[in-house]
Scaffold this motif. Structure first.
Motif, PDB file in Angstrom:
ATOM      1  N   LEU A   1       0.837  -1.222  -0.113  1.00 26.20           N
ATOM      2  CA  LEU A   1      -0.035   0.035   0.055  1.00 26.20           C
ATOM      3  C   LEU A   1       0.992   1.369  -0.229  1.00 26.20           C
ATOM      4  O   LEU A   1       0.548   2.143  -0.596  1.00 26.20           O
ATOM      5  CB  LEU A   1      -0.887  -0.072   1.235  1.00 26.20           C
ATOM      6  N   ASN A   2       2.083   1.236   0.844  1.00 29.91           N
ATOM      7  CA  ASN A   2       2.954   2.604   0.740  1.00 29.91           C
ATOM      8  C   ASN A   2       3.606   2.516  -0.433  1.00 29.91           C
ATOM      9  O   ASN A   2       3.680   3.875  -0.853  1.00 29.91           O
ATOM     10  CB  ASN A   2       3.910   2.159   1.767  1.00 29.91           C
TER      11      ASN A   2
ATOM     12  N   ALA B   1      -1.292   6.217   1.609  1.00 26.30           N
ATOM     13  CA  ALA B   1      -1.311   4.667   2.332  1.00 26.30           C
ATOM     14  C   ALA B   1      -1.761   4.679   3.775  1.00 26.30           C
ATOM     15  O   ALA B   1      -2.725   4.108   4.157  1.00 26.30           O
ATOM     16  CB  ALA B   1      -0.352   3.863   2.144  1.00 26.30           C
TER      17      ALA B   1
END
Length: 168
Positions: free
Chosen positions: A36-37, A44
């Protein structure tokens, strides 16, 4: 959380809600957060935070109204559910129901052990508790973290009380 295991069908269900569950290792959640980051960079944290906050609100809605009405009973049930889920041991150190104030510690905080670089994911827990508080008390909480396993404290600790008239 208490579960039923249906080996014949290969499923796990939460006894309280009847919802189907899965169990996966912390390393998989770390990989999900890392991805996600990579995809959303600073966005995120917003996505994860909002998901955790929504989960806190959903939990309140899953609890019978008679438990919601008795704040001490609700608190006991929420603490037990968190512990049963393997997320750590919660210790309530101060509780003032009239002022809606709470001070609590979490030993072995699951989210403090998940790191990307120097950052921990304790904000996941803060968002979850924020959602619980807002949904149950219809007030916006002010949450202050005073200790963190990520900073070599023996536990994570938070103080919660209602915002002083300000809305987020």
């Amino acid at each position: 959380m208490e579960f039923t295991f249906d080996e014949g069908n290969g499923i796990i269900k939460d006894k309280a809600t009847g919802e189907r569950c899965i169990i996966f290792p912390k390393a998989r959640l770390e990989q999900i957060f890392k991805r996600l980051n990579e995809l959303f960079q600073s966005g995120a944290q917003v996505i994860i935070t909002e998901g955790c906050k929504a989960a806190g609100k959903w939990y309140v809605n899953e609890i019978p109204e008679e438990v919601q009405a008795d704040k001490a009973k609700f608190l006991k049930s929420a603490v037990q559910r968190f512990k049963d889920a393997g997320l750590g041991k919660i210790e309530i150190t101060e509780y003032n129901p009239e002022a809606a104030e709470l001070k609590f510690r979490i030993w072995n905080n699951f989210f403090a052990e998940i790191r990307i670089g120097e950052a921990t994911y304790c904000y996941c827990l803060e968002a979850y508790v924020d959602g619980l508080y807002e949904q149950l008390l219809h007030k916006t909480p002010r949450i202050k973290k005073t200790k963190c396993i990520g900073k070599n404290d023996p536990y994570c600790e938070w103080h919660m009380k209602p915002e002083s008239g300000e809305k987020r």
